[in-house]
Scaffold this motif. Structure first.
Motif, PDB file in Angstrom:
ATOM      1  N   VAL A  72       3.231  -8.492   2.111  1.00  0.00           N
ATOM      2  CA  VAL A  72       3.301  -7.062   2.406  1.00  0.00           C
ATOM      3  C   VAL A  72       1.935  -6.473   2.765  1.00  0.00           C
ATOM      4  O   VAL A  72       1.800  -5.255   2.870  1.00  0.00           O
ATOM      5  CB  VAL A  72       3.899  -6.293   1.210  1.00  0.00           C
ATOM      6  CG1 VAL A  72       5.322  -6.743   0.941  1.00  0.00           C
ATOM      7  CG2 VAL A  72       3.048  -6.482  -0.043  1.00  0.00           C
ATOM      8  N   GLN A  73       0.932  -7.318   2.926  1.00  0.00           N
ATOM      9  CA  GLN A  73      -0.398  -6.830   3.305  1.00  0.00           C
ATOM     10  C   GLN A  73      -0.506  -6.797   4.823  1.00  0.00           C
ATOM     11  O   GLN A  73      -0.149  -7.768   5.503  1.00  0.00           O
ATOM     12  CB  GLN A  73      -1.481  -7.718   2.690  1.00  0.00           C
ATOM     13  CG  GLN A  73      -1.510  -7.637   1.168  1.00  0.00           C
ATOM     14  CD  GLN A  73      -2.432  -8.661   0.549  1.00  0.00           C
ATOM     15  OE1 GLN A  73      -2.737  -9.684   1.145  1.00  0.00           O
ATOM     16  NE2 GLN A  73      -2.872  -8.395  -0.658  1.00  0.00           N
ATOM     17  N   LEU A  74      -1.003  -5.686   5.349  1.00  0.00           N
ATOM     18  CA  LEU A  74      -1.060  -5.507   6.788  1.00  0.00           C
ATOM     19  C   LEU A  74      -2.077  -6.445   7.424  1.00  0.00           C
ATOM     20  O   LEU A  74      -3.122  -6.755   6.840  1.00  0.00           O
ATOM     21  CB  LEU A  74      -1.434  -4.066   7.133  1.00  0.00           C
ATOM     22  CG  LEU A  74      -0.465  -2.976   6.658  1.00  0.00           C
ATOM     23  CD1 LEU A  74      -0.844  -1.638   7.270  1.00  0.00           C
ATOM     24  CD2 LEU A  74       0.968  -3.317   7.031  1.00  0.00           C
ATOM     25  N   GLN A  75      -1.746  -6.894   8.626  1.00  0.00           N
ATOM     26  CA  GLN A  75      -2.685  -7.703   9.385  1.00  0.00           C
ATOM     27  C   GLN A  75      -3.783  -6.815   9.959  1.00  0.00           C
ATOM     28  O   GLN A  75      -3.526  -5.712  10.421  1.00  0.00           O
ATOM     29  CB  GLN A  75      -1.963  -8.419  10.525  1.00  0.00           C
ATOM     30  CG  GLN A  75      -0.907  -9.414  10.048  1.00  0.00           C
ATOM     31  CD  GLN A  75      -0.066  -9.933  11.188  1.00  0.00           C
ATOM     32  OE1 GLN A  75       0.148  -9.245  12.186  1.00  0.00           O
ATOM     33  NE2 GLN A  75       0.429 -11.156  11.048  1.00  0.00           N
ATOM     34  N   ALA A  76      -4.995  -7.315   9.869  1.00  0.00           N
ATOM     35  CA  ALA A  76      -6.119  -6.562  10.427  1.00  0.00           C
ATOM     36  C   ALA A  76      -5.996  -6.494  11.945  1.00  0.00           C
ATOM     37  O   ALA A  76      -5.639  -7.470  12.602  1.00  0.00           O
ATOM     38  CB  ALA A  76      -7.434  -7.212  10.041  1.00  0.00           C
ATOM     39  N   ALA A  77      -6.286  -5.330  12.496  1.00  0.00           N
ATOM     40  CA  ALA A  77      -6.254  -5.159  13.944  1.00  0.00           C
ATOM     41  C   ALA A  77      -7.457  -5.864  14.557  1.00  0.00           C
ATOM     42  O   ALA A  77      -8.577  -5.739  14.081  1.00  0.00           O
ATOM     43  CB  ALA A  77      -6.281  -3.677  14.296  1.00  0.00           C
ATOM     44  N   ALA A 111       0.836  -1.199   0.000  1.00  0.00           N
ATOM     45  CA  ALA A 111       0.000   0.000   0.000  1.00  0.00           C
ATOM     46  C   ALA A 111       0.874   1.254   0.000  1.00  0.00           C
ATOM     47  O   ALA A 111       1.874   1.328   0.717  1.00  0.00           O
ATOM     48  CB  ALA A 111      -0.920   0.003   1.214  1.00  0.00           C
ATOM     49  N   THR A 112       0.496   2.240  -0.813  1.00  0.00           N
ATOM     50  CA  THR A 112       1.250   3.494  -0.915  1.00  0.00           C
ATOM     51  C   THR A 112       1.329   4.179   0.446  1.00  0.00           C
ATOM     52  O   THR A 112       0.338   4.273   1.164  1.00  0.00           O
ATOM     53  CB  THR A 112       0.572   4.431  -1.924  1.00  0.00           C
ATOM     54  OG1 THR A 112       0.536   3.794  -3.200  1.00  0.00           O
ATOM     55  CG2 THR A 112       1.324   5.746  -2.034  1.00  0.00           C
ATOM     56  N   GLY A 113       2.511   4.670   0.784  1.00  0.00           N
ATOM     57  CA  GLY A 113       2.686   5.454   1.999  1.00  0.00           C
ATOM     58  C   GLY A 113       3.001   4.657   3.246  1.00  0.00           C
ATOM     59  O   GLY A 113       3.241   5.247   4.311  1.00  0.00           O
ATOM     60  N   LEU A 114       3.003   3.332   3.158  1.00  0.00           N
ATOM     61  CA  LEU A 114       3.338   2.543   4.342  1.00  0.00           C
ATOM     62  C   LEU A 114       4.768   2.838   4.787  1.00  0.00           C
ATOM     63  O   LEU A 114       5.677   2.960   3.953  1.00  0.00           O
ATOM     64  CB  LEU A 114       3.203   1.048   4.056  1.00  0.00           C
ATOM     65  CG  LEU A 114       1.801   0.467   3.904  1.00  0.00           C
ATOM     66  CD1 LEU A 114       1.877  -1.042   3.683  1.00  0.00           C
ATOM     67  CD2 LEU A 114       0.947   0.772   5.117  1.00  0.00           C
ATOM     68  N   GLY A 121       6.427   3.699  -2.169  1.00  0.00           N
ATOM     69  CA  GLY A 121       6.116   4.698  -3.188  1.00  0.00           C
ATOM     70  C   GLY A 121       4.729   4.550  -3.771  1.00  0.00           C
ATOM     71  O   GLY A 121       3.974   3.615  -3.447  1.00  0.00           O
ATOM     72  N   ALA A 122       4.384   5.486  -4.644  1.00  0.00           N
ATOM     73  CA  ALA A 122       3.041   5.519  -5.246  1.00  0.00           C
ATOM     74  C   ALA A 122       2.765   4.279  -6.091  1.00  0.00           C
ATOM     75  O   ALA A 122       1.606   3.900  -6.279  1.00  0.00           O
ATOM     76  CB  ALA A 122       2.883   6.785  -6.097  1.00  0.00           C
ATOM     77  N   ASP A 123       3.813   3.635  -6.609  1.00  0.00           N
ATOM     78  CA  ASP A 123       3.618   2.433  -7.423  1.00  0.00           C
ATOM     79  C   ASP A 123       3.616   1.163  -6.588  1.00  0.00           C
ATOM     80  O   ASP A 123       3.619   0.050  -7.122  1.00  0.00           O
ATOM     81  CB  ASP A 123       4.688   2.336  -8.499  1.00  0.00           C
ATOM     82  CG  ASP A 123       6.105   2.234  -7.909  1.00  0.00           C
ATOM     83  OD1 ASP A 123       6.259   2.405  -6.688  1.00  0.00           O
ATOM     84  OD2 ASP A 123       7.050   1.989  -8.685  1.00  0.00           O
ATOM     85  N   GLY A 124       3.628   1.308  -5.250  1.00  0.00           N
ATOM     86  CA  GLY A 124       3.573   0.143  -4.377  1.00  0.00           C
ATOM     87  C   GLY A 124       4.905  -0.548  -4.174  1.00  0.00           C
ATOM     88  O   GLY A 124       4.947  -1.656  -3.638  1.00  0.00           O
TER      89      GLY A 124
END
Length: 561
Positions: free
Chosen positions: A306-311, A245-248, A261-264
């Motif tokens: 690289v996908q965040l774990q759900a809280a 995700a952009t901005g992580l 970056g913006a391109d992931g």
């Protein structure tokens, strides 16, 4: 201004020779070559001698300009080419003529009595071709910040030379498996007096990766050229992410190293070998990746890594009465049964529902927030006096529904979960008819299931089931399966697309006969002979494990006469 000393470079195809500069002691050519980077200023004379070969070059050296020949060079029993250069200018003179000259594949004409000027050269090595009739010689012309006097001698031996460019000093050379004495200096090394034939060349330097050998063809009187690209042996690793995700924010061993970056994508280098932890976060949610980095390796990660774990948050549930069935529907819009007093849920909105026989159903809509525990209390209200009357005689479906939690839905009654949902009539001798349908479930394995002869302890009964392909039967005694009592029989007739059947069950003292409707007729699919269990002394009912849902319609019970 820094004054750079003059350089003298001599290359030849001579086996051995002496070099004498003015009144200095003669020096030997090493492998046909001689180099000096400290030639003094003023008028000087160079003599190169070998048996009957003699070459003489008279020149004047001064700071800040190219050397100037005081007279034309001479050569006995050999041919000599003299190049003087400084900065981006050079002049070529020869002891023989006519000689045509090309530099870097550009025709510059012939060398005249006063030589040939070569202007506007870049600071580098340049390929020079000298042609005299059918004879052809090649050499490398070097220009740079220092004044250079370059002498090339050809004695008509059947040999050639090789210029090896490495970009590194101290590189060792091996030709046809034989180590050469000379090592590179100034990023290159010249090997002379090589036999005219194909050769294989390898180069080596400690601390650098091994490079593949290169072939080269050596021709008489010509200088071949090879270029090797040397790379240091890696001492660190690197990281590359894609699809994030952009901005992580990206952390390495808890230290921020950048953002996606913006391109992931994201990349980071100079990671020491060993165990490291990569962390991706947007503040509330995190994802950690443990990896053992190796020198020279680029560790690449993409989805799902690289996908965040759900809280998640803890949800505690208290319910009354204790036998109530609790379910919830979440963001996935699926119904899940609650098993136990607590569970963990991802953030979002949920609808909890509870039902129990003899009580009014209840539901609550709650919002689960990340990191905030949630307590839910569901106290069902018992049906008031004057509610569903005590059932006397064969119960109608509406009466059974009110007492056992069946809910009307269009022309059907639906019940979710609850295990054994029993019809109240005892004895149960007679005929039961109904139409049932359901979707495939986890616990029921996609079956419509019912029981006969179920005693009050719910430990003894016969379990029947039907799916799209087969009919199933299993006897239970003391809450356990009776050995060798399980049956699975394929259904006859065309396969069905939906799990929906009209079923007739005839229960008597000595048997339970099951039929399904096919057109206008009833077809018997199973006949269970009673053995050790009188099915009329127990109850009929449906079996709904977990959150299985069953729809029934046209239910009727006709007692035996």
């Amino acid at each position: 201004m820094v004054v750079v000393p003059q350089s003298l470079r001599i290359a030849s195809d001579l086996v051995s020779a002496k070099v004498k500069l003015d009144d200095q002691q003669p020096a030997d050519l090493q492998d046909g070559q001689f180099t000096s980077d400290a030639i003094s200023w003023g008028n000087q004379t160079i003599e190169i001698t070998s048996a009957g070969v003699k070459t003489v070059v008279v020149f004047e050296a001064a700071a800040g300009r190219a050397p100037v020949l005081s007279e034309p060079p001479t050569a006995k029993e050999a041919k000599a080419v003299v190049v003087t250069s400084f900065g981006n200018q050079a002049r070529i003179q020869a002891t023989y003529s006519p000689v045509k000259v090309t530099v870097d594949n550009q025709d510059l004409g012939e060398i005249g009595p006063n030589g040939l000027d070569v202007p506007s050269l870049s600071v580098a090595n340049h390929d020079v071709v000298l042609t005299e009739g059918k004879d052809r010689h090649t050499m490398s012309l070097t220009v740079g910040a220092a004044p250079i006097l370059q002498v090339q001698i050809y004695s008509d031996r059947n040999v050639g030379s090789l210029l090896i460019q490495t970009g590194e000093d101290g590189v060792r050379v091996e030709i046809d498996g034989k180590a050469q004495k000379k090592m590179s200096k100034g990023g290159q090394v010249r090997i002379t007096n090589l036999p005219v034939k194909p050769h294989t060349v390898r180069v080596f330097k400690d601390g650098f990766q091994e490079v593949a050998a290169l072939p080269v063809e050596i021709k008489k009187g010509e200088e071949a050229k090879l270029q090797f690209a040397l790379h240091p042996v890696p001492t660190v690793g690197a990281l590359a992410l894609h699809g994030a995700a952009t901005g992580l924010q990206v952390l390495l061993d808890q230290k921020p190293v950048g953002t996606v970056g913006a391109d992931g994508s994201f990349s980071f280098s100079n990671i020491p070998p060993g165990n490291h932890t990569i962390e991706l976060t947007e503040g509330r949610r995190h994802k950690q990746i443990a990896h053992v980095f190796k020198a020279g390796e680029t560790a690449q990660f993409g989805p799902p890594d690289v996908q965040l774990q759900a809280a998640k948050s803890a949800v505690k549930i208290s319910v009354s009465p204790a036998n109530a069935v609790v379910t919830y529907r979440g963001p996935d819009n699926k119904v899940h049964e609650v098993r136990g007093p607590s569970l963990e849920l991802e953030e979002g909105q949920y609808v909890f529902s509870a039902s129990a026989p003899g009580h009014t159903d209840a539901s609550q809509t709650v919002t689960v927030a990340a990191g905030k525990p949630l307590n839910i209390a569901m106290n069902l209200t018992a049906n008031k006096a004057g509610g569903p009357a005590k059932i006397v005689g064969p119960a109608k479906m509406e009466e059974w529904a009110a007492a056992s939690g069946w809910k009307p839905e269009s022309d059907w009654f639906v019940h979710r979960g609850g295990g054994l949902v029993l019809y109240p009539a005892i004895p149960s001798a007679g005929t039961i008819v109904f139409t049932a349908r359901r979707d495939a479930g986890t616990f029921g394995k996609g079956r419509i299931q019912w029981v006969a002869g179920c005693v009050d302890s719910k430990s003894d009964y016969v379990l029947f089931g039907i799916d799209k392909k087969s009919f199933h039967r299993q006897e239970m005694a003391g809450g356990k399966k009776v050995k060798d009592s399980e049956k699975a029989e394929p259904l006859k007739g065309a396969a069905v697309k939906e799990l929906q059947f009209s079923i007739k069950i005839d229960i008597s003292v000595d048997s339970v006969v099951t039929s399904i409707q096919q057109g206008s007729d009833w077809a018997v699919v199973d006949k269970w002979p009673a053995s050790g269990l009188n099915p009329t002394n127990g109850k009929f009912g449906f079996y709904l494990p977990g959150t299985d849902e069953l729809y029934i319609s046209n239910f009727s019970f006709t007692p035996a006469r």
